[in-house]
Structure formats: C-alpha cells, structure tokens
Design a protein around this motif. Structure first.
Motif, PDB file in Angstrom:
ATOM      1  N   PRO A 141      44.154  41.634  49.233  1.00 33.72           N
ATOM      2  CA  PRO A 141      43.290  41.813  48.072  1.00 33.72           C
ATOM      3  C   PRO A 141      42.615  43.183  48.014  1.00 33.72           C
ATOM      4  O   PRO A 141      42.366  43.690  46.925  1.00 33.72           O
ATOM      5  CB  PRO A 141      42.258  40.692  48.224  1.00 33.72           C
ATOM      6  N   GLU A 142      42.335  43.798  49.165  1.00 31.30           N
ATOM      7  CA  GLU A 142      41.683  45.108  49.158  1.00 31.30           C
ATOM      8  C   GLU A 142      42.566  46.170  48.498  1.00 31.30           C
ATOM      9  O   GLU A 142      42.083  47.039  47.777  1.00 31.30           O
ATOM     10  CB  GLU A 142      41.319  45.549  50.585  1.00 31.30           C
ATOM     11  N   VAL A 143      43.873  46.083  48.753  1.00 32.96           N
ATOM     12  CA  VAL A 143      44.819  47.013  48.132  1.00 32.96           C
ATOM     13  C   VAL A 143      44.874  46.762  46.625  1.00 32.96           C
ATOM     14  O   VAL A 143      44.876  47.703  45.827  1.00 32.96           O
ATOM     15  CB  VAL A 143      46.225  46.879  48.768  1.00 32.96           C
ATOM     16  N   ALA A 144      44.899  45.500  46.240  1.00 33.73           N
ATOM     17  CA  ALA A 144      44.920  45.156  44.816  1.00 33.73           C
ATOM     18  C   ALA A 144      43.665  45.665  44.127  1.00 33.73           C
ATOM     19  O   ALA A 144      43.736  46.159  42.995  1.00 33.73           O
ATOM     20  CB  ALA A 144      45.053  43.649  44.639  1.00 33.73           C
TER      21      ALA A 144
ATOM     22  N   ILE B 243      43.235  43.208  32.855  1.00 36.93           N
ATOM     23  CA  ILE B 243      43.115  43.886  34.146  1.00 36.93           C
ATOM     24  C   ILE B 243      41.786  43.544  34.804  1.00 36.93           C
ATOM     25  O   ILE B 243      41.729  43.281  36.011  1.00 36.93           O
ATOM     26  CB  ILE B 243      43.278  45.408  33.963  1.00 36.93           C
ATOM     27  N   ALA B 244      40.708  43.521  34.028  1.00 40.82           N
ATOM     28  CA  ALA B 244      39.388  43.201  34.587  1.00 40.82           C
ATOM     29  C   ALA B 244      39.340  41.779  35.127  1.00 40.82           C
ATOM     30  O   ALA B 244      38.717  41.530  36.169  1.00 40.82           O
ATOM     31  CB  ALA B 244      38.307  43.409  33.523  1.00 40.82           C
ATOM     32  N   GLU B 245      39.974  40.851  34.448  1.00 43.32           N
ATOM     33  CA  GLU B 245      40.018  39.466  34.943  1.00 43.32           C
ATOM     34  C   GLU B 245      40.696  39.404  36.307  1.00 43.32           C
ATOM     35  O   GLU B 245      40.213  38.752  37.235  1.00 43.32           O
ATOM     36  CB  GLU B 245      40.757  38.572  33.952  1.00 43.32           C
ATOM     37  N   LYS B 246      41.824  40.086  36.440  1.00 41.80           N
ATOM     38  CA  LYS B 246      42.550  40.077  37.709  1.00 41.80           C
ATOM     39  C   LYS B 246      41.766  40.842  38.776  1.00 41.80           C
ATOM     40  O   LYS B 246      41.739  40.441  39.943  1.00 41.80           O
ATOM     41  CB  LYS B 246      43.942  40.686  37.517  1.00 41.80           C
ATOM     42  N   LEU B 247      41.085  41.915  38.379  1.00 45.64           N
ATOM     43  CA  LEU B 247      40.249  42.656  39.323  1.00 45.64           C
ATOM     44  C   LEU B 247      39.097  41.787  39.814  1.00 45.64           C
ATOM     45  O   LEU B 247      38.760  41.810  41.008  1.00 45.64           O
ATOM     46  CB  LEU B 247      39.721  43.944  38.680  1.00 45.64           C
ATOM     47  N   GLY B 248      38.504  41.014  38.938  1.00 41.29           N
ATOM     48  CA  GLY B 248      37.443  40.098  39.340  1.00 41.29           C
ATOM     49  C   GLY B 248      37.938  39.118  40.390  1.00 41.29           C
ATOM     50  O   GLY B 248      37.268  38.875  41.399  1.00 41.29           O
ATOM     51  N   GLU B 249      39.120  38.576  40.181  1.00 37.86           N
ATOM     52  CA  GLU B 249      39.721  37.672  41.160  1.00 37.86           C
ATOM     53  C   GLU B 249      39.933  38.388  42.492  1.00 37.86           C
ATOM     54  O   GLU B 249      39.600  37.861  43.557  1.00 37.86           O
ATOM     55  CB  GLU B 249      41.048  37.141  40.630  1.00 37.86           C
ATOM     56  N   ALA B 250      40.489  39.591  42.432  1.00 36.64           N
ATOM     57  CA  ALA B 250      40.762  40.349  43.656  1.00 36.64           C
ATOM     58  C   ALA B 250      39.473  40.658  44.410  1.00 36.64           C
ATOM     59  O   ALA B 250      39.434  40.589  45.644  1.00 36.64           O
ATOM     60  CB  ALA B 250      41.514  41.636  43.325  1.00 36.64           C
ATOM     61  N   LEU B 251      38.405  40.975  43.678  1.00 35.77           N
ATOM     62  CA  LEU B 251      37.127  41.266  44.325  1.00 35.77           C
ATOM     63  C   LEU B 251      36.571  40.028  45.026  1.00 35.77           C
ATOM     64  O   LEU B 251      36.040  40.122  46.137  1.00 35.77           O
ATOM     65  CB  LEU B 251      36.121  41.797  43.299  1.00 35.77           C
ATOM     66  N   VAL B 252      36.698  38.873  44.406  1.00 36.17           N
ATOM     67  CA  VAL B 252      36.225  37.633  45.030  1.00 36.17           C
ATOM     68  C   VAL B 252      37.039  37.339  46.293  1.00 36.17           C
ATOM     69  O   VAL B 252      36.470  37.037  47.347  1.00 36.17           O
ATOM     70  CB  VAL B 252      36.304  36.447  44.035  1.00 36.17           C
ATOM     71  N   VAL B 253      38.350  37.447  46.188  1.00 33.52           N
ATOM     72  CA  VAL B 253      39.209  37.173  47.340  1.00 33.52           C
ATOM     73  C   VAL B 253      38.965  38.188  48.459  1.00 33.52           C
ATOM     74  O   VAL B 253      39.044  37.849  49.641  1.00 33.52           O
ATOM     75  CB  VAL B 253      40.699  37.154  46.912  1.00 33.52           C
ATOM     76  N   ALA B 254      38.621  39.423  48.090  1.00 22.18           N
ATOM     77  CA  ALA B 254      38.340  40.473  49.077  1.00 22.18           C
ATOM     78  C   ALA B 254      36.924  40.360  49.648  1.00 22.18           C
ATOM     79  O   ALA B 254      36.480  41.241  50.370  1.00 22.18           O
ATOM     80  CB  ALA B 254      38.553  41.844  48.450  1.00 22.18           C
ATOM     81  N   LYS B 255      36.239  39.282  49.284  1.00 22.32           N
ATOM     82  CA  LYS B 255      34.866  39.018  49.762  1.00 22.32           C
ATOM     83  C   LYS B 255      33.881  40.093  49.310  1.00 22.32           C
ATOM     84  O   LYS B 255      33.037  40.556  50.078  1.00 22.32           O
ATOM     85  CB  LYS B 255      34.861  38.851  51.281  1.00 22.32           C
ATOM     86  N   ARG B 256      33.996  40.452  48.031  1.00 25.84           N
ATOM     87  CA  ARG B 256      33.080  41.402  47.402  1.00 25.84           C
ATOM     88  C   ARG B 256      32.486  40.762  46.139  1.00 25.84           C
ATOM     89  O   ARG B 256      32.672  41.244  45.033  1.00 25.84           O
ATOM     90  CB  ARG B 256      33.823  42.695  47.071  1.00 25.84           C
ATOM     91  N   PRO B 257      31.773  39.645  46.302  1.00 22.30           N
ATOM     92  CA  PRO B 257      31.277  38.906  45.131  1.00 22.30           C
ATOM     93  C   PRO B 257      30.275  39.691  44.294  1.00 22.30           C
ATOM     94  O   PRO B 257      30.235  39.509  43.078  1.00 22.30           O
ATOM     95  CB  PRO B 257      30.651  37.651  45.739  1.00 22.30           C
ATOM     96  N   ASP B 258      29.472  40.553  44.917  1.00 19.12           N
ATOM     97  CA  ASP B 258      28.503  41.328  44.133  1.00 19.12           C
ATOM     98  C   ASP B 258      29.211  42.264  43.160  1.00 19.12           C
ATOM     99  O   ASP B 258      28.814  42.384  41.995  1.00 19.12           O
ATOM    100  CB  ASP B 258      27.578  42.126  45.051  1.00 19.12           C
TER     101      ASP B 258
END
Length: 98
Positions: free
Chosen positions: A40-43, A63-78
């Motif tokens: 997810p960090e690469v994504a 793109i923003a929707e998928k980025l939001g998902e990637a940020l959550v999976v990458a443990k960057r909820p803020d």
C-alpha cells in the motif's frame, strides 16, 4: 466543404478525448496495482502523483477514493481522513466507507 472540415474537427476532438481517457485508465491501473499486491505504501506514492495531475473531477474522485483506501491500508488514517473530507467526495459512498 466547410461542413466536412467541422465534422472532421469534432471527430478529432472526440478521438483525442478517448485517447486521454485510455491513458488515465492505464496510469490508474499501474498506480493501484501495488495496493492489490500488498504494497500500500507504493500505491500511496503513485496515486498521490497521479492525483496531483488530474483536473477532471470524475477522474480526481476515482483516484482519490482509491488513494483513501491505500492510506487506510498503509496505516495512515489521519492522511486518509484529510483527503476524504474534500468537498468533491461529499457524495461518494466509497469515501464514506473509508
């Protein structure tokens, strides 16, 4: 003769639009692939780069929707919450989910 030129011009504009859309789709697929591969960090990096280049709201939203998902999976909820609070995502069911 002038009508033929105008019709040709309109057709050319439509073709260019289709090609640009196909380019965005392939870039999007490349950017989101690491998320599906467990990276997810690469994504996040790729999707952020792609998001910065988008002007069309429909592409930006996808793109923003998928980025939001990637940020959550990458443990960057803020970071995900900051992104998903954008006005353009107000009606997005996906953004509400993430």
């Amino acid at each position: 003769m002038r009508a033929i030129a105008q019709i040709s011009f309109v057709g050319l504009i439509g073709l260019v639009g289709t090609l640009v859309r196909a380019e965005i789709s392939s870039e999007f697929a490349i950017a989101e692939a690491p998320l599906n591969d467990g990276l997810p960090e690469v994504a996040v990096v790729r999707l952020q780069s792609l998001l910065a280049k988008q002007n069309a709201d429909s592409d930006w939203i996808s793109i923003a929707e998928k980025l939001g998902e990637a940020l959550v999976v990458a443990k960057r909820p803020d970071d995900a919450l900051k992104l998903l609070e954008d006005q353009r995502l107000r009606g997005s069911v996906t953004a509400k989910f993430w």
